[in-house]
Enzyme design. Structure first.
Site, PDB file in Angstrom:
ATOM      1  NE  ARG A  29       1.921   5.861   0.953  1.00  0.00           N
ATOM      2  CZ  ARG A  29       1.615   4.639   0.606  1.00  0.00           C
ATOM      3  NH1 ARG A  29       0.602   4.012  -0.173  1.00  0.00           N
ATOM      4  NH2 ARG A  29       2.314   3.641   1.364  1.00  0.00           N
TER       5      ARG A  29
ATOM      6  CG  HIS B 262       6.535   1.484   0.496  1.00  0.00           C
ATOM      7  ND1 HIS B 262       5.515   2.276   0.087  1.00  0.00           N
ATOM      8  CD2 HIS B 262       6.592   0.319  -0.392  1.00  0.00           C
ATOM      9  CE1 HIS B 262       4.972   1.663  -0.802  1.00  0.00           C
ATOM     10  NE2 HIS B 262       5.186   0.406  -0.803  1.00  0.00           N
TER      11      HIS B 262
ATOM     12  CG  ASN C  86      -1.809   0.738   0.589  1.00  0.00           C
ATOM     13  OD1 ASN C  86      -2.210   1.751   0.645  1.00  0.00           O
ATOM     14  ND2 ASN C  86      -0.616   0.520   0.182  1.00  0.00           N
TER      15      ASN C  86
ATOM     16  CE1 TYR D 139      -2.457  -1.525  -4.363  1.00  0.00           C
ATOM     17  CE2 TYR D 139      -2.830  -0.811  -6.775  1.00  0.00           C
ATOM     18  CZ  TYR D 139      -1.980  -0.808  -5.588  1.00  0.00           C
ATOM     19  OH  TYR D 139      -1.116   0.047  -5.300  1.00  0.00           O
TER      20      TYR D 139
ATOM     21  CD  GLU E 207       0.325  -2.826  -0.055  1.00  0.00           C
ATOM     22  OE1 GLU E 207       1.030  -3.871  -0.619  1.00  0.00           O
ATOM     23  OE2 GLU E 207      -0.342  -2.422  -1.047  1.00  0.00           O
TER      24      GLU E 207
ATOM     25  CD  GLU F 273       0.286   1.407  -2.474  1.00  0.00           C
ATOM     26  OE1 GLU F 273       0.081   0.140  -3.236  1.00  0.00           O
ATOM     27  OE2 GLU F 273       1.340   1.590  -1.863  1.00  0.00           O
TER      28      GLU F 273
END
Ligand SMILES: *[C@@H]1O[C@H](CO)[C@@H](O)[C@H](O)[C@H]1NC(C)=O
Ligand SMILES: *[C@@H]1O[C@H](CO)[C@@H](O)[C@H](O)[C@H]1NC(C)=O
Length: 495
Positions: free
Chosen positions: A99, A145, A330, A332, A190, A400
């Site tokens: 990606r 991005h 995405n 985390y 995002e 991500e």
């Protein structure tokens, strides 16, 4: 002696040894593993071969203090010149896909609809894609991005509705030139951060602070631009190219701080104000009702003639609804959420006061090098279940996931992070029936981490930024990840 033994035991509990922390089941054969990067974070060559200036070039050059170490992406990992080295690393890892993102201002220096296309930019990405294809690595391409052409920022950036037109032109150039080889597309990475951090609280370029105002206009345009690109693909390219288009919003998992109804509502509201802000229009046709109702009500109390949250017309709702071929996420980390007293004082105009929740980490959660990221593997499983349920069991790509440290090749904590997060992904698939088909580690290599510069490292490979040749060296996590990819197993022995 005993103290040593005690420390060793404590250490092994903290590091969470394999057997106790990861499932010994295997990933299904169809499951694909990849890694990600983004153009401004790795490419460098900021003004070479006709590339135009973007908002990150502009911010770093005009306000170097914006970045912790006063660095920038002028050279970064120099992937513009070293893309063959990057592909060799991908080959060593054994990933199924890569990606990466396209630099809008490298392809269309002024960004404007109808303005010239830069052939050298087209050639660069064609070469990269060809190198991937030659090595049997599938490209998964992010169209945007964060590196908006500076000219478009001077037109007002994303809060200006015109951006939809310019993005449609860009998307058409991209599909036309690369769509024969690229079958998976993400329009925006995002978008929450583009709008909230870029135009709301000013933490990323262009660094505007217009929370609760311009940031809602930003989102409105961005969602329409996404839908427009999807329809351009549908109408002009899909029959011939047979690819798939989606968008990659991000969120924390928001865990209610208690079992109280108000905390549960607050956690759901936080998910809707982050992920739902983008996904609800695209999956269901409009902003989440909790956003519409709250912002309408507060706007009225604040004396606005109409809501600060722009409205989609009925035609727009229909046009936007269904513009996805998969769901991307995405993710985390996790935050606890607590309900807050409803503010009587409506003087504050901001996204945070519209949302109105308290969030916090548990002190026991392991820290990373990033203040916003703590290690909470179980949050991944809960988030995947929530996404699956909320959006009617779509196919899910994790686009991500990863963790930062301050450097070093023996990155055992990163290995633990990947093992435990992937274990929760696998349990979501096998035990909960969530349809996750791809996982993307952030990142292939250490790179320019936006306002943190080069101080936080997310890579499976380290890069020596003091050496003009930008040599890359594999970390322990690279060999762990490559063994997971080849064995489809997270521990020493799988069932
Ligand atoms: C996952 O989604 C894909 C695409 O819609 C579909 O082909 C596949 O059958 C689904 N798998 C499961 C286990 O639901
Ligand atoms: C896998 O885990 C199960 C349950 O924890 C255990 O009973 C089994 O022995 C394990 N298999 C291997 C090969 O380690």
């Amino acid at each position: 002696m005993y103290a040593d033994l005690f420390l060793t035991l404590l250490f092994s509990v903290l590091l969470c040894k394999e057997a106790t922390c990861a499932t010994n089941q295997t990933f299904p054969n169809y499951f694909k593993f990849g890694v990600a990067t983004a153009s401004y974070q790795v490419e460098g060559a900021w003004n070479e071969d006709g590339k135009g200036e973007n908002i990150w070039d502009h911010l770093c050059h005009t306000n170097p203090d914006f970045v912790d170490d006063r660095s920038n992406g002028d050279i970064a990992c120099d992937s513009y010149h070293k893309y063959k080295d990057d592909v060799a690393m991908l080959k060593d890892l054994g990933v199924d896909f890569y990606r990466f993102s396209l630099s809008w201002s490298r392809l269309i220096p002024l960004g404007l609809a109808g303005s010239p296309v830069n052939q050298a930019g087209i050639d660069y990405y064609k070469n990269l894609i060809q190198e991937l294809v030659n090595n049997n690595i599938e490209p998964l391409v992010t169209i945007f991005h964060w590196d908006l052409p500076e000219t478009l920022q001077e037109y007002g950036g994303f809060p200006n509705p015109e951006i939809e037109e310019h993005f449609a032109y860009y998307a058409r150039v991209v599909f036309k030139n690369f769509g024969d080889s690229v079958k998976y597309w993400l329009t925006f990475n995002e978008p929450l951060q583009t709008c909230h951090e870029g135009y709301g609280i000013g933490f990323t370029a262009p660094g505007y602070k217009s929370s609760g105002l311009a940031e809602y206009k930003c989102t409105h345009t961005l969602i329409k631009a996404h839908a427009r690109a999807y329809h351009v693909y549908d109408e002009e390219f899909r029959t011939q190219q047979q690819g798939y288009v989606g968008i990659a919003p991000d969120t924390y998992w928001y865990e209610p701080a208690s079992g109280s109804v108000s905390d549960q509502e607050a956690a759901e509201r936080a998910l809707q104000f982050t992920y739902g802000w983008f996904a609800n229009p695209i999956f269901n046709g409009n902003y989440p009702s909790v956003m519409i109702e709250r912002i309408d009500e507060r706007s009225k109390l604040q004396g606005f003639a109409s809501s600060r949250l722009p409205k989609f017309t009925d035609e727009e709702v229909e046009y936007i609804k269904g513009t996805h071929d998969f769901l991307a996420i995405n993710a985390y980390s996790t935050l606890y959420v607590q309900a807050k007293e409803e503010e009587v004082d409506t003087a504050v105009i901001s996204y945070d006061s519209d949302l109105n929740v308290d969030t916090f980490f548990d002190d026991s959660w392991e820290e990373s090098a990033s203040s916003w990221l703590r290690v909470v593997p179980w949050g991944m499983r809960k988030l995947l279940n929530w996404l699956s349920k909320t959006y009617n069991h779509p196919e899910i790509f994790i686009t991500e996931n990863g963790v930062s440290d301050t450097g070093g090749l023996n990155d055992d904590r990163r290995i633990n992070y990947y093992r435990e997060y992937l274990s929760n992904v696998l349990e979501a698939i096998l035990d909960d029936g969530v349809n996750v088909t791809r996982y993307t580690a952030w990142s292939l290599m250490d790179n320019f981490e936006w306002a943190r510069g080069y101080t936080e490292k997310y890579g499976l490979y380290s890069v020596n930024f003091d050496d003009p040749g930008r040599p890359r060296t594999s970390k322990a996590s690279a060999s762990y990840y490559s063994s997971v990819i080849s064995s489809k197993c997270l521990v020493d022995n799988c069932e």
